[in-house]
Design a protein around this motif. Structure first.
Motif, PDB file in Angstrom:
ATOM      1  N   VAL A 199     -25.398   0.395  19.152  1.00 32.93           N
ATOM      2  CA  VAL A 199     -24.859   1.738  19.318  1.00 32.93           C
ATOM      3  C   VAL A 199     -25.703   2.715  18.498  1.00 32.93           C
ATOM      4  O   VAL A 199     -25.971   2.467  17.319  1.00 32.93           O
ATOM      5  CB  VAL A 199     -23.390   1.809  18.840  1.00 32.93           C
ATOM      6  N   HIS A 205     -24.676   6.471  22.886  1.00 32.29           N
ATOM      7  CA  HIS A 205     -25.532   5.572  23.652  1.00 32.29           C
ATOM      8  C   HIS A 205     -25.262   4.133  23.220  1.00 32.29           C
ATOM      9  O   HIS A 205     -25.214   3.818  22.032  1.00 32.29           O
ATOM     10  CB  HIS A 205     -27.007   5.902  23.421  1.00 32.29           C
ATOM     11  N   LEU A 206     -25.116   3.249  24.210  1.00 30.35           N
ATOM     12  CA  LEU A 206     -24.850   1.840  23.946  1.00 30.35           C
ATOM     13  C   LEU A 206     -25.771   0.981  24.800  1.00 30.35           C
ATOM     14  O   LEU A 206     -25.857   1.178  26.021  1.00 30.35           O
ATOM     15  CB  LEU A 206     -23.390   1.493  24.257  1.00 30.35           C
ATOM     16  N   ASP A 210     -21.128   6.508  26.603  1.00 30.44           N
ATOM     17  CA  ASP A 210     -19.677   6.465  26.734  1.00 30.44           C
ATOM     18  C   ASP A 210     -19.082   7.877  26.756  1.00 30.44           C
ATOM     19  O   ASP A 210     -19.801   8.882  26.685  1.00 30.44           O
ATOM     20  CB  ASP A 210     -19.046   5.594  25.644  1.00 30.44           C
ATOM     21  N   GLU A 211     -17.764   7.952  26.864  1.00 30.13           N
ATOM     22  CA  GLU A 211     -17.095   9.242  27.011  1.00 30.13           C
ATOM     23  C   GLU A 211     -17.248  10.127  25.789  1.00 30.13           C
ATOM     24  O   GLU A 211     -17.070  11.351  25.859  1.00 30.13           O
ATOM     25  CB  GLU A 211     -15.612   9.009  27.292  1.00 30.13           C
ATOM     26  N   ASP A 212     -17.617   9.535  24.651  1.00 27.49           N
ATOM     27  CA  ASP A 212     -17.857  10.309  23.435  1.00 27.49           C
ATOM     28  C   ASP A 212     -19.322  10.715  23.277  1.00 27.49           C
ATOM     29  O   ASP A 212     -19.705  11.292  22.256  1.00 27.49           O
ATOM     30  CB  ASP A 212     -17.414   9.512  22.207  1.00 27.49           C
ATOM     31  N   GLU A 216     -25.705   2.525  28.584  1.00 31.48           N
ATOM     32  CA  GLU A 216     -24.690   3.452  29.073  1.00 31.48           C
ATOM     33  C   GLU A 216     -24.418   4.485  27.992  1.00 31.48           C
ATOM     34  O   GLU A 216     -24.732   4.286  26.815  1.00 31.48           O
ATOM     35  CB  GLU A 216     -23.397   2.717  29.427  1.00 31.48           C
ATOM     36  N   GLU A 259     -25.005  -5.825  21.021  1.00 34.70           N
ATOM     37  CA  GLU A 259     -24.501  -4.516  21.407  1.00 34.70           C
ATOM     38  C   GLU A 259     -25.001  -3.529  20.350  1.00 34.70           C
ATOM     39  O   GLU A 259     -24.618  -3.618  19.180  1.00 34.70           O
ATOM     40  CB  GLU A 259     -22.972  -4.483  21.458  1.00 34.70           C
TER      41      GLU A 259
END
Length: 442
Positions: free
Chosen positions: A195, A231-232, A226-228, A224, A193
């Motif tokens: 980030v 990028h992930l 995220d809401e913040d 994806e 994962e």
């Protein structure tokens, strides 16, 4: 100013009219070669680029244990064997100026059991490498820095594995700092994962390219936001099976030839232009049309014709920074000012491209203002002069574009184009209907 040999760029004697076949994409060739080196079976690459950068990648992979050979015109990559239990003898990898080697291969070196020292050309020692080192250390790999922190040279003390798991990276200076971790992630001890935490994320198409090549070899990868707004990327451990691959032509390297059509009011067709691609060079289609060209597809070729007008442009090139020197060269010949934005990351390429372009275009007579994240180019009558390239291949091709119209543009070290386009001079002269020598070989 250097004392390198000068090449006087030829002035076009009339409109160009040519079908051009550019060699394979450097970015794709490097990715396929590296994936082939860690694959579960041999890989065959057709139309792979042969250039200084890909030769350096080949040398690096061979030093790590891969076997590369040319058979029936294809490059065959036999994977690196599993690491031995005992540490291997120390090896050194010279990256030249190849970002794909200096930033992709250190993660691969962590899968090697032994010390791997990375160095490069003098200019390479100034390029940012901190995110590569940070990702290695986050995965439990020891790295020794031998000079300035966050720069080459350094040594990766490989233990034969990468931990994987969740790690963070700041890729504000280059998308390569994401791609390097993704490319080898399927060989980690855990799923990855990754980030991104940073002010910006340039050249997203190159990360898309990395994801597409991974999916093509059977690796599960996702992205994806995220809401913040972070990028992930996730990459699953698993098999890597490239098989037989046909490498797309390098669309960024096609740019100078397309630009020649605009400068000379001629027509250039680039053969085998893909209908769908992740290459940043595909952006030429829209950008050149905005600058006044006629652009269309004809069978498998992309065609561009000059209309006698080159218009200035206000463009965000953050996704496509590598084509900025070609657009800047056209902007210097345009009828109105241009503003190229979103390319602050070009300061960390082969040279500080913003400063280099501002200096050399102004020397030619086009007053160019260096902005924090781009360039403002104000066309004026241009004059011939010595054009410094700073060991940067895209500076050399930008000079050649301007030289089509401006006499006595003398290019310093045009041979720097061998980095990604081994016979640029020959191809340029051929486009102008002058005999040219053959291209390079492995």
């Amino acid at each position: 100013m250097t004392s390198e040999v000068l090449w006087t760029a030829p002035v076009a004697q009339g409109p160009v009219d040519a079908l051009v076949r550019v060699p394979g994409s450097k970015s794709l060739t490097a990715r396929w070669m590296l994936l082939g080196a860690i694959a579960d079976e041999p890989t065959r690459l057709r139309r792979a680029l042969v250039s200084r950068d890909t030769r350096l990648m080949r040398d690096a992979l061979e030093r790590l244990g891969a076997v590369l050979s040319v058979q029936d015109g294809e490059l065959q990559v036999t994977p690196i064997p599993p690491p031995s239990e005992a540490p291997a003898e120390p090896i050194e990898i010279h990256a030249g100026l190849a970002g794909t080697v200096m930033r992709f291969v250190p993660l691969l070196a962590a899968l090697h059991h032994g010390d791997v020292r990375f160095t490069g050309d003098d200019a390479a020692l100034q390029r940012p490498m901190s995110p590569v080192i940070a990702v290695l250390r986050a995965q439990g790999v020891e790295v020794t820095e031998h000079g300035e922190a966050g720069r080459l040279p350094f040594t990766v003390h490989g233990k034969g594995h990468l931990a994987g798991g969740r790690i963070e990276v700041d890729a504000s200076e280059s998308s390569q700092f994401v791609s390097n971790a993704l490319l080898v992630a399927a060989r980690g001890d855990q799923d990855l994962e990754l980030v991104h935490r940073g002010a910006s994320l340039p050249s997203l198409p190159h990360i898309d390219m990395t994801m597409e090549t991974l999916r093509a070899v059977g690796v599960q990868v996702s992205h994806e936001v995220d809401e913040d707004g972070l990028h992930l990327w996730r990459v699953a451990r698993g098999t890597i099976a490239p098989g037989s691959i046909v490498v797309e032509p390098d669309l960024s390297n096609a740019g100078p030839f397309l630009a020649a059509a605009m400068v000379t009011e001629g027509t250039i067709a680039i053969a085998d232009w893909p209908e769908r691609t992740t290459q940043p060079g595909d952006a030429y289609r829209g950008l050149l049309e905005q600058m006044g060209a006629e652009v269309w597809r004809e069978d498998d070729s992309l065609c561009v014709s000059g209309t006698g007008t080159i218009m200035g442009i206000d463009a965000d090139l953050s996704r496509t920074g590598e084509i900025a020197p070609t657009i800047a060269a056209l902007a210097a010949l345009a009828e109105s000012p241009s503003r190229l934005r979103g390319i602050g990351h070009l300061r960390g390429h082969e040279t500080d491209r913003l400063r280099a372009l501002a200096t050399e275009l102004t020397r030619l007579g086009a007053r160019t203002v260096e902005l924090e994240d781009g360039l403002e180019i104000n066309p004026s009558p241009l004059r011939g002069t010595v054009f410094e390239t700073y060991e940067d291949h895209r500076m050399a091709t930008a000079a050649a574009i301007i030289g089509l119209r401006v006499p006595d543009v003398r290019v310093v070290n045009v041979e720097t184009t061998q980095k990604t386009l081994p016979d640029f001079v020959g191809m340029w002269l051929s486009m102008l209907h002058t005999d040219a020598p053959a291209g390079g070989t492995w």
